[in-house]
Scaffold this motif. Structure first.
Motif, PDB file in Angstrom:
ATOM      1  N   HIS A 164      -7.505  -5.915   7.602  1.00 13.12           N
ATOM      2  CA  HIS A 164      -7.450  -6.510   6.264  1.00 13.12           C
ATOM      3  C   HIS A 164      -8.767  -7.236   6.026  1.00 13.12           C
TER       4      HIS A 164
ATOM      5  N   THR B 144     -11.335   2.648   1.114  1.00 11.77           N
ATOM      6  CA  THR B 144      -9.937   2.188   1.208  1.00 11.77           C
ATOM      7  C   THR B 144      -9.271   2.474   2.553  1.00 11.77           C
TER       8      THR B 144
ATOM      9  N   SER C 169      -2.644   7.934   1.088  1.00 15.72           N
ATOM     10  CA  SER C 169      -3.289   6.784   1.709  1.00 15.72           C
ATOM     11  C   SER C 169      -3.750   7.122   3.125  1.00 15.72           C
TER      12      SER C 169
ATOM     13  N   HIS D  35      -4.868  -3.124  -4.036  1.00 16.15           N
ATOM     14  CA  HIS D  35      -3.408  -3.069  -4.033  1.00 16.15           C
ATOM     15  C   HIS D  35      -2.834  -3.759  -5.263  1.00 16.15           C
TER      16      HIS D  35
ATOM     17  N   LEU E 177      -5.355   5.128   6.356  1.00 14.15           N
ATOM     18  CA  LEU E 177      -5.718   3.815   6.901  1.00 14.15           C
ATOM     19  C   LEU E 177      -6.215   3.959   8.335  1.00 14.15           C
TER      20      LEU E 177
ATOM     21  N   LEU F  70      -7.625  -2.335   4.559  1.00 13.46           N
ATOM     22  CA  LEU F  70      -6.856  -3.007   3.513  1.00 13.46           C
ATOM     23  C   LEU F  70      -7.722  -4.062   2.835  1.00 13.46           C
TER      24      LEU F  70
ATOM     25  N   ARG G 188       0.819  -1.204   0.000  1.00 14.16           N
ATOM     26  CA  ARG G 188       0.000   0.000   0.000  1.00 14.16           C
ATOM     27  C   ARG G 188       0.856   1.259   0.000  1.00 14.16           C
TER      28      ARG G 188
END
Lengths: 422, 422
Positions: A36, B85, A27, B93, A29, B88, A19
């Protein structure tokens, strides 16, 4: 026909590296150890390690993750036709009628776009075309989207930075900001009228999500909207978060307040995750804009996204999800307020339907560190949730609308445990 | 589970009424008698009256309408997971890596959004964050999208209206504008440098679609890009139209010109009709922007749209569609230039791969009335096509990339007949 893909068992740390290597600086997160995810259903998210999380964060998949009716609508339409709206096709017209039937006159026209950001970007220009003015009044921690023009009306995207010159921000209608809301808006309007920009309109998210959730007393928007109209401005109701039944009172958040928007914007849950958004307004206002600027949105209202959106409306109506938001949200609000009485960390619980905010305080001041701790502790208990507000101290509760009382109880029980720890 | 829908046999006139009643002023429809489409496959559109049209207009479904691999990717992913997003998941990706592998250093980072408009809106801000300047140079009939900021760099959306103060427009590199292109860009840069805005960048569609298609000689962009870099500005290559192999020379239109963009934007064919778009740039440039402004795109890079986009890349690569664009486009160009020799209505045929423009003239002047007549006459012959250019006199040929020589021959034969008529 399909190439082999990296399996879902890719280690999470490796996925984070991949990523960073590809998405890098832009990005965003969640969590120190990011999640995940591999599949989802209803109110549940499944991760690669086999765990299952209760989703209290995601308002976009409002009729449930991977809702079968929506999935079928997408698959069927994708196999039949997917094209722009410069040709006629049935599903977009059927959807436009069904959507507009949820509004009263004069809100009888819709322009489709792909994101709430595009919808708000268009709404601002509709107000400017109608008034000839460029100044807007917003709330202090508002978020209305990510385009250049919409970032200007989104102070939460530029914390600590000065506002754009044509923008005036008022405190959200929370705490001291509630009683002063209309007079603050009036003062901001007067200030804009003295500027080179003039006053084009007031734009608010009618549940004030990013500001930390504000819903009561219903009707508190009235005086501010009246002041807006007296000054010749437009009232833009941003329904990207509260729309499609989330407040439990009606399809649209502004209805609770008994106000009449000139322009309504919508997005997020509209297609349960498919990129569809819209601007609903009256013919004269849309015409004033269309006469000044050519506007076409290639993907806006395309058959696949409108088919998904039509299935969402079917689900909301047939499964009574507005009533469900009222019922489960009411239950949740009552239980959370029950917690308030026992735990000093909770200052206030606000909201309507399935959009609630829990204000964390310490010694009377906002306590964002409590919000962060709670979010991480709930994640350990397999519950996903986020925070909002000017100080980041408000727990933001906005699960899919198919949330049930049993899910609400899981959340409150876990929150009770977490707060007991510190 | 699905409610009855109005059948596809709804009379077209009734559908136009329903359209006007709901979409009104912002509705844009092709043709006096609009097309009522019901399904599509490959290069063919099917209408409600049972007719089948050869699609020479639609570049979005570039791997073919309802491409089975793309349809399956959408259906499978929609049933498994569709989310933003901030968690993950694998497909985004994998896609980011596959996409970035088509670029060279330093273009190694991608930010996903939903539309080309959003991508260009972000690109402009990346240039402003990097340079501290706000002025942009564009071409006279450019179109880069529909947000407020992007409409400013899209003179074709506001014909006859003055440019925004921070924008300078140069003639497209067509006719007299070709040789003067770099010097015109230099003069525009100098003018911006004297203004309060300064020079942030040059943005061009590398096939100059809206300007009327300009491709040759390959390399003509070099001097303008050098002038841009000498002045400290960024070169933004808008690949929304030429990208993903359309020019037949490479995945990206800028490659034909041997230039190095600082920012590349893409959209339209990226997901074969699914709303996905992107900005590719370098880490330092993206970081300069991300440090100044919080940016997140809810639907950008979501699993369903990236699964579609991954299937598109698979199709382009495995079916050799870049080579096909070169082969069929070359054949088409040669046949169209053959027409030029016999028909006085054609001034010039320009373009590369499967993006061609046929210039209609009368007595040496642009003849938009010929373009209009040809478009309508081709429609009668069941061929769909459009026009572009500053004067609307350029027939715009940009079919799905799965277009074959036989389709090209159908188009040229029909065009020959139509031109023979007047």
């Amino acid at each position: 026909m399909t190439r082999p893909r990296p399996p879902n068992s890719t280690p999470t740390s490796r996925l984070v590296e991949r990523r960073q290597a590809t998405m890098g600086p832009t990005s965003v997160l969640f969590y120190e150890k990011p999640l995940h995810v591999v599949s989802a259903e209803g109110v549940w998210l499944q991760t690669a390690d086999g765990a299952r999380y209760l989703d209290v964060y995601n308002n976009v998949p409002s009729v449930g993750h991977c809702n079968p009716r929506v999935v079928k609508a997408i698959a069927d339409q994708a196999a039949q036709l997917n094209i722009h709206t410069r040709y006629l096709y049935d599903v977009v017209h059927t959807y436009a009628e069904r959507l507009l039937a949820t509004f009263g006159a004069p809100l009888d026209k819709v322009a489709f776009c792909c994101t709430g950001s595009e919808a708000n970007d268009l709404a601002l220009r509709i107000a400017t075309a109608a008034t000839g003015k460029r100044g807007f009044v917003v709330t202090e921690a508002a978020y209305h989207g990510n385009t250049a023009a919409v970032t200007d009306v989104s102070p939460s995207s530029r914390p600590g930075k000065p506002l754009a010159p044509h923008i005036r921000a008022v405190p959200a209608p929370i705490g001291a900001g509630l009683e002063a809301f209309a007079s603050n808006v009036e003062a901001a309007i007067a200030d804009l009228e003295r500027s080179e920009f003039g006053f084009a309109g007031l734009i608010v998210d009618t549940i004030f999500s990013s500001d930390g959730v504000a819903a009561d007393p219903a009707g508190f928007l009235k005086d501010a909207v009246e002041a807006t109209h007296r000054a010749g401005g437009l009232f833009i109701a941003d329904e990207v978060q509260p729309g499609f039944g989330r407040t439990g009172a009606a399809m649209w958040g502004f209805v609770r307040h008994g106000v009449a928007p000139d322009v309504v914007t919508m997005g997020k849950p509209m297609g349960n995750g498919m990129p569809i958004a819209g601007v609903v307004s009256s013919a004269p206002l849309l015409k004033a804009f269309a006469d000044s600027t050519g506007y076409f949105n290639t993907f806006g209202g395309n058959p696949v996204t409108t088919a998904a959106a039509l299935a969402v409306l079917d689900e909301i109506e047939e499964r009574g999800l507005v009533a469900n938001a009222a019922d489960v949200g009411g239950h949740l609000l009552a239980r959370l307020r029950g917690l308030t009485n026992r735990r000093g960390q909770i200052g206030e619980v606000r909201g309507a339907g399935l959009y609630l905010g829990v204000d964390f305080v310490r010694d009377g001041a906002p306590a964002p560190e409590t919000a962060t701790r709670v979010i991480n502790a709930l994640r350990e208990r397999k519950i996903l949730i986020g925070a909002a507000g000017l100080y980041g101290n408000v727990l933001k509760i906005r699960p899919p609308l198919v949330f049930e009382r049993a899910h609400a109880d899981m959340l409150v029980d876990a929150l009770d445990e977490v707060l007991a720890e510190g």
